[in-house]
Design a protein around this motif. Structure first.
Motif, PDB file in Angstrom:
ATOM      1  N   ALA A  11      -2.422   2.066  -3.342  1.00 39.78           N
ATOM      2  CA  ALA A  11      -1.876   2.484  -4.645  1.00 39.78           C
ATOM      3  C   ALA A  11      -1.458   3.756  -4.871  1.00 39.78           C
ATOM      4  CB  ALA A  11      -2.926   2.141  -5.751  1.00 39.78           C
ATOM      5  N   GLY A  12      -0.518   4.282  -5.682  1.00 36.91           N
ATOM      6  CA  GLY A  12      -0.211   5.514  -6.023  1.00 36.91           C
ATOM      7  C   GLY A  12       1.301   5.609  -6.111  1.00 36.91           C
ATOM      8  N   THR A  13       1.563   6.906  -5.941  1.00 36.79           N
ATOM      9  CA  THR A  13       3.308   7.282  -5.953  1.00 36.79           C
ATOM     10  C   THR A  13       3.576   7.138  -4.530  1.00 36.79           C
ATOM     11  OG1 THR A  13       3.207   8.465  -7.925  1.00 36.79           O
ATOM     12  CG2 THR A  13       5.001   8.748  -6.420  1.00 36.79           C
ATOM     13  N   LYS A  14       4.713   6.601  -4.056  1.00 35.00           N
ATOM     14  CA  LYS A  14       5.155   6.287  -2.656  1.00 35.00           C
ATOM     15  C   LYS A  14       6.465   6.761  -2.492  1.00 35.00           C
ATOM     16  CE  LYS A  14       1.032   4.602  -1.698  1.00 35.00           C
ATOM     17  NZ  LYS A  14       0.011   5.376  -0.651  1.00 35.00           N
ATOM     18  N   GLU A  28      11.212   7.581  -5.133  1.00 35.57           N
ATOM     19  CA  GLU A  28       9.903   7.438  -5.410  1.00 35.57           C
ATOM     20  C   GLU A  28       9.747   5.981  -6.218  1.00 35.57           C
ATOM     21  OE1 GLU A  28       7.990  11.000  -6.965  1.00 35.57           O
ATOM     22  OE2 GLU A  28       7.775  11.798  -4.970  1.00 35.57           O
ATOM     23  N   THR A  30       5.974   3.420  -7.647  1.00 37.36           N
ATOM     24  CA  THR A  30       4.659   3.427  -8.005  1.00 37.36           C
ATOM     25  C   THR A  30       4.160   2.262  -7.846  1.00 37.36           C
ATOM     26  OG1 THR A  30       4.915   5.092 -10.271  1.00 37.36           O
ATOM     27  CG2 THR A  30       2.929   3.782 -10.108  1.00 37.36           C
ATOM     28  N   LYS A  32       1.002  -0.183  -8.040  1.00 36.45           N
ATOM     29  CA  LYS A  32      -0.299  -0.354  -8.801  1.00 36.45           C
ATOM     30  C   LYS A  32      -1.366  -0.954  -7.964  1.00 36.45           C
ATOM     31  CE  LYS A  32       1.885  -0.676 -13.246  1.00 36.45           C
ATOM     32  NZ  LYS A  32       1.788  -1.583 -14.516  1.00 36.45           N
TER      33      LYS A  32
END
Length: 204
Positions: A11-14, A28, A30, A32
């Motif tokens: 999870a996170g900003t990719k 980018e 997100t 979840k």
């Protein structure tokens, strides 16, 4: 054709990278975390118990619902708890988790009846004219199915009146005993008796 690559395993900003004919562009997104949002249960088949019974989970099915729209059968990993020590109604709590996901509980109410126990006065005797012995008794079963020892309040064994040699019935006040022991239905077994034997007559 364009090549698109991104690491969506956590999870996170990719960053998504698009490559085409030697050119590259990025954007980018997100990602979840997958989270457990709720569980649904099919309750166990057995819904009536007696005080001290162990919970029977036969028939229980636990389905987990996740925020990405997927479901999974997590019956084998679910935690089930209930206190069946006292008569009345009991709440069975089913808790499910999946890896690092959130824990979700769901409950179902079952009926817990009184456990049946029997009080049996122990056989006793005395010689005519001698002091009365203390009366004892045996409780059957001595332990409940969960291993808890049966302990009754207010049990007092007396006997029918009389001081002549002979056989006498024991007496226990079942109304009082049952009133003092909310988790049990108490009955009595009067198989054993109290016997007064004849004394030895003195020689003048």
């Amino acid at each position: 054709n364009a090549e698109v690559s991104a690491d969506l395993t956590t999870a996170g900003t990719k960053t998504v990278t698009v490559t085409y004919n030697g050119f590259e562009a990025k954007f980018e997104i997100t990602v979840k975390a997958i989270e457990l949002t709720k569980i649904e249960i099919v309750a166990p088949s057995k819904d009536t118990y007696y005080a001290g019974d162990e919970l029977d989970t036969t028939g229980l099915k636990v389905t987990a619902h996740y925020n990405n729209g997927t479901t999974a059968d997590v019956t084998a990993d679910a935690t089930v708890s209930a206190d069946l020590a006292t008569a009345g109604t009991a709440t069975v709590t089913v808790s499910a988790t999946d890896g690092n996901y959130n824990v979700t509980d769901k409950t179902v109410v079952i009926s817990v009846g009184k456990a049946a126990v029997t009080v049996k006065p122990d056989a006793a005797t005395k010689v005519y004219g001698k002091a009365e012995p203390s009366f004892t008794y045996t409780v059957t079963p001595a332990t409940l199915t969960n291993g808890t020892a049966v302990s009754l309040n207010g049990v007092e064994v007396t006997r029918a009146a009389g001081e002549e040699a002979g056989t006498y019935e024991f007496i226990v006040d079942l109304d009082a005993i049952n009133a003092a022991n909310a988790n049990y239905t108490v009955t009595a077994d009067y198989t054993n008796k109290f016997v007064i034997t004849k004394g030895n007559a003195g020689i003048g």
